[in-house]
Each structure stands twice: as structure tokens, then as C-alpha cells.
Write a protein that holds these residues in place. Sequence first.
Motif, PDB file in Angstrom:
ATOM      1  N   UNK A 156      -0.485 -13.729   3.491  1.00 11.52           N
ATOM      2  CA  UNK A 156       0.692 -13.242   2.785  1.00 11.52           C
ATOM      3  C   UNK A 156       0.368 -11.876   2.204  1.00 11.52           C
ATOM      4  N   UNK A 157       1.359 -10.971   2.246  1.00 17.37           N
ATOM      5  CA  UNK A 157       1.151  -9.609   1.759  1.00 17.37           C
ATOM      6  C   UNK A 157       2.269  -9.240   0.799  1.00 17.37           C
ATOM      7  N   UNK A 158       1.882  -8.543  -0.282  1.00 19.53           N
ATOM      8  CA  UNK A 158       2.859  -8.026  -1.235  1.00 19.53           C
ATOM      9  C   UNK A 158       2.543  -6.565  -1.512  1.00 19.53           C
ATOM     10  N   UNK A 159       3.567  -5.711  -1.475  1.00 22.66           N
ATOM     11  CA  UNK A 159       3.423  -4.302  -1.811  1.00 22.66           C
ATOM     12  C   UNK A 159       4.125  -4.066  -3.144  1.00 22.66           C
ATOM     13  N   UNK A 160       3.357  -3.634  -4.145  1.00 18.12           N
ATOM     14  CA  UNK A 160       3.903  -3.488  -5.499  1.00 18.12           C
ATOM     15  C   UNK A 160       3.779  -2.050  -5.981  1.00 18.12           C
ATOM     16  N   UNK A 161       4.896  -1.494  -6.413  1.00 15.41           N
ATOM     17  CA  UNK A 161       4.913  -0.163  -7.008  1.00 15.41           C
ATOM     18  C   UNK A 161       4.417  -0.280  -8.450  1.00 15.41           C
ATOM     19  N   UNK A 162       3.336   0.416  -8.784  1.00 15.05           N
ATOM     20  CA  UNK A 162       2.732   0.275 -10.097  1.00 15.05           C
ATOM     21  C   UNK A 162       3.619   0.799 -11.219  1.00 15.05           C
ATOM     22  N   UNK A 163       4.655   1.549 -10.880  1.00 11.47           N
ATOM     23  CA  UNK A 163       5.587   2.030 -11.907  1.00 11.47           C
ATOM     24  C   UNK A 163       6.641   0.987 -12.250  1.00 11.47           C
ATOM     25  N   UNK A 164       6.638  -0.130 -11.519  1.00 13.19           N
ATOM     26  CA  UNK A 164       7.624  -1.186 -11.757  1.00 13.19           C
ATOM     27  C   UNK A 164       6.916  -2.426 -12.297  1.00 13.19           C
ATOM     28  N   UNK A 172       6.480 -10.341  -4.808  1.00 16.84           N
ATOM     29  CA  UNK A 172       7.172 -10.931  -3.660  1.00 16.84           C
ATOM     30  C   UNK A 172       6.272 -10.837  -2.437  1.00 16.84           C
ATOM     31  N   UNK A 173       5.943 -11.987  -1.839  1.00 18.21           N
ATOM     32  CA  UNK A 173       5.048 -12.028  -0.690  1.00 18.21           C
ATOM     33  C   UNK A 173       5.828 -12.332   0.583  1.00 18.21           C
ATOM     34  N   UNK A 174       5.354 -11.752   1.675  1.00 17.52           N
ATOM     35  CA  UNK A 174       5.873 -12.085   2.992  1.00 17.52           C
ATOM     36  C   UNK A 174       4.688 -12.471   3.873  1.00 17.52           C
ATOM     37  N   UNK A 175       4.908 -13.391   4.784  1.00 20.13           N
ATOM     38  CA  UNK A 175       3.851 -13.767   5.720  1.00 20.13           C
ATOM     39  C   UNK A 175       3.691 -12.660   6.744  1.00 20.13           C
ATOM     40  N   UNK A 176       2.448 -12.249   6.988  1.00 21.07           N
ATOM     41  CA  UNK A 176       2.215 -11.132   7.897  1.00 21.07           C
ATOM     42  C   UNK A 176       0.840 -11.276   8.538  1.00 21.07           C
ATOM     43  N   UNK A 177       0.541 -10.353   9.441  1.00 18.62           N
ATOM     44  CA  UNK A 177      -0.753 -10.310  10.112  1.00 18.62           C
ATOM     45  C   UNK A 177      -1.295  -8.891  10.020  1.00 18.62           C
ATOM     46  N   UNK A 178      -2.568  -8.737  10.330  1.00 15.52           N
ATOM     47  CA  UNK A 178      -3.208  -7.429  10.331  1.00 15.52           C
ATOM     48  C   UNK A 178      -3.092  -6.792  11.715  1.00 15.52           C
ATOM     49  N   UNK A 179      -2.778  -5.491  11.768  1.00 19.01           N
ATOM     50  CA  UNK A 179      -2.506  -4.569  10.661  1.00 19.01           C
ATOM     51  C   UNK A 179      -1.080  -4.729  10.131  1.00 19.01           C
ATOM     52  N   UNK A 180      -0.937  -4.476   8.831  1.00 25.15           N
ATOM     53  CA  UNK A 180       0.360  -4.587   8.156  1.00 25.15           C
ATOM     54  C   UNK A 180       0.848  -3.185   7.819  1.00 25.15           C
ATOM     55  N   UNK A 181       2.059  -2.850   8.267  1.00 27.64           N
ATOM     56  CA  UNK A 181       2.632  -1.538   7.975  1.00 27.64           C
ATOM     57  C   UNK A 181       3.181  -1.528   6.558  1.00 27.64           C
ATOM     58  N   UNK A 182       2.653  -0.628   5.734  1.00 25.06           N
ATOM     59  CA  UNK A 182       2.990  -0.604   4.315  1.00 25.06           C
ATOM     60  C   UNK A 182       4.315   0.124   4.106  1.00 25.06           C
ATOM     61  N   UNK A 189       2.038   5.317  -6.825  1.00 25.90           N
ATOM     62  CA  UNK A 189       0.857   4.479  -6.664  1.00 25.90           C
ATOM     63  C   UNK A 189       1.288   3.053  -6.360  1.00 25.90           C
ATOM     64  N   UNK A 190       0.714   2.482  -5.301  1.00 28.15           N
ATOM     65  CA  UNK A 190       1.089   1.145  -4.856  1.00 28.15           C
ATOM     66  C   UNK A 190      -0.153   0.256  -4.796  1.00 28.15           C
ATOM     67  N   UNK A 191       0.047  -1.022  -5.077  1.00 28.45           N
ATOM     68  CA  UNK A 191      -1.005  -2.025  -4.919  1.00 28.45           C
ATOM     69  C   UNK A 191      -0.637  -2.895  -3.721  1.00 28.45           C
ATOM     70  N   UNK A 192      -1.575  -3.031  -2.785  1.00 27.23           N
ATOM     71  CA  UNK A 192      -1.384  -3.884  -1.616  1.00 27.23           C
ATOM     72  C   UNK A 192      -2.191  -5.154  -1.868  1.00 27.23           C
ATOM     73  N   UNK A 193      -1.484  -6.265  -2.050  1.00 27.61           N
ATOM     74  CA  UNK A 193      -2.105  -7.539  -2.388  1.00 27.61           C
ATOM     75  C   UNK A 193      -2.012  -8.474  -1.184  1.00 27.61           C
ATOM     76  N   UNK A 194      -3.147  -9.005  -0.750  1.00 30.49           N
ATOM     77  CA  UNK A 194      -3.207  -9.878   0.432  1.00 30.49           C
ATOM     78  C   UNK A 194      -3.802 -11.221   0.020  1.00 30.49           C
ATOM     79  N   UNK A 195      -3.146 -12.287   0.424  1.00 33.41           N
ATOM     80  CA  UNK A 195      -3.635 -13.640   0.180  1.00 33.41           C
ATOM     81  C   UNK A 195      -3.939 -14.307   1.518  1.00 33.41           C
ATOM     82  N   UNK A 196      -5.151 -14.841   1.634  1.00 30.65           N
ATOM     83  CA  UNK A 196      -5.560 -15.575   2.833  1.00 30.65           C
ATOM     84  C   UNK A 196      -5.534 -17.067   2.523  1.00 30.65           C
TER      85      UNK A 196
END
Length: 223
Positions: A156-164, A172-182, A189-196
Motif C-alpha cells: 500500500x502506498x500513500x503520498x502526503x503533502x507535508x503542508x497538509x 489515504x492508501x492505495x494498493x500498488x506495486x513497484x515502481x509507483x508513479x508519484x 515537500x511530500x512524504x511517500x509512505x509504503x506499507x508491506x
Amino acid sequence: SFADSSQILLADGQGTNILKSTGVGEYNLTIKPSEGPKIFSSSHTSLTGWYKNNNPSFYWEKEWDATDFSYGLDQDPQGVPDNISEGDENSITLSDVPDGIWYFHIKAKKQNVWGGVSHYPLQIDSTSPEDFKVDISRFLAYFSAKDLASGIDYYEVSTMNMSDPRAFASPFFIESASPYKIPFESPGKYVILVRAHDQAGNMTESKSTLRVVNPVFSYTERG
């Protein structure tokens, strides 16, 4: 399955790789019909699924003339319990069973004679996937985790804007695979959070930080 790095080297003095293609093999392993009491489990109901619960509970049918039961747990699919009675109760809960594939065996004693043995397989993985890294290059996130027991099920991947701040409160997570288009909406500034997640439901999390200067240039900071 075969790793992408697999090779078959020809004994020609040069070690020429002659591996042309690889495939995936699937095997259905079945337990032969019970010869002893029928076994059930309220905690590990699937015979093929993985569970992070390492305290399995078993119960079994008790016929009217059964006076004793002998049972055991090991990693031999055809294991046989000894001839020492464990009593006449028809249920048990085991504690702290190590990760791996195990088999619960039981037999009943009737009229001073031990009968056939029944087997119940269970697969336990109470350990989270190994720590992993999230590498970012050209707005693509690359990641790969390992799990020694049940294996990786999905990411699962979540892209979070640090200003929000709302994004960090409930990502908010979506199921995805590598590579993930951000995806990104604007420079910042963004945080890319990945859960395995492994097949037993365990989870390990990793993250990286991406600073978008403009739609063309960016740089990353390890999270």
C-alpha cells in the motif's frame, strides 16, 4: 518460482547462460483422509492459509467408547503421537508456536487399543516483513520487501503533502506495486509512505521524502 537473476550455465569453459525462459509452478498439497478423530480448529480454520496468531486451538470428535487421546505437534506431515495418554478431553490450546508449517496429530484409544492417526496442518507467521527502503528517482518510488515465512502479499502506498496536516492524521492508501508513479499537485515537500503486508496480515512500514522544486526538478531525503 524463479528469481530474475536465475541462470543455467553451460559447461563450455565460458559459463554461457542457456536459460531461455522461466515459469511458475503451482502444487496442491493434500492431507490423506483422517484415520483417527476428525480435527477442527476455531482459530486456524483454513488448511492452507497463513495466520499471525501463534496460539492455535484444536478440538476433535469424541466417540462414545473413546477413553484416551494422544496428540502432538511437529513439522512432519505424517507424524505419529506416542502411546502415552493425554487424558480424555477433546480440546486443547497451544501457546507460542514458532513460525513455520506445523501439523497437529491425534489418535484415540478404544478398548485398550490405539487407533489410526489424524493430521491437521497449520501455517504460522507472527513476524512482520523485514525492514526495507523506498528509493525515489524521477518521480518514481521503488521498493521491495522480504518475508521469510508466508511471503509478501501486497503493498500500500500513500503520498502526503507535508503542508497538509490532515494528510498525516488519516493518510489515504492505495494498493500498488513497484515502481509507483508519484502524483503531485504543486511544488512542495511530500512524504511517500509504503506499507508491506505479508500473507498472514503482518505489516512493515517505510517512507522517503520528496521535495518538488518544479515539475521537472526534485530531490529526495531518506525518511
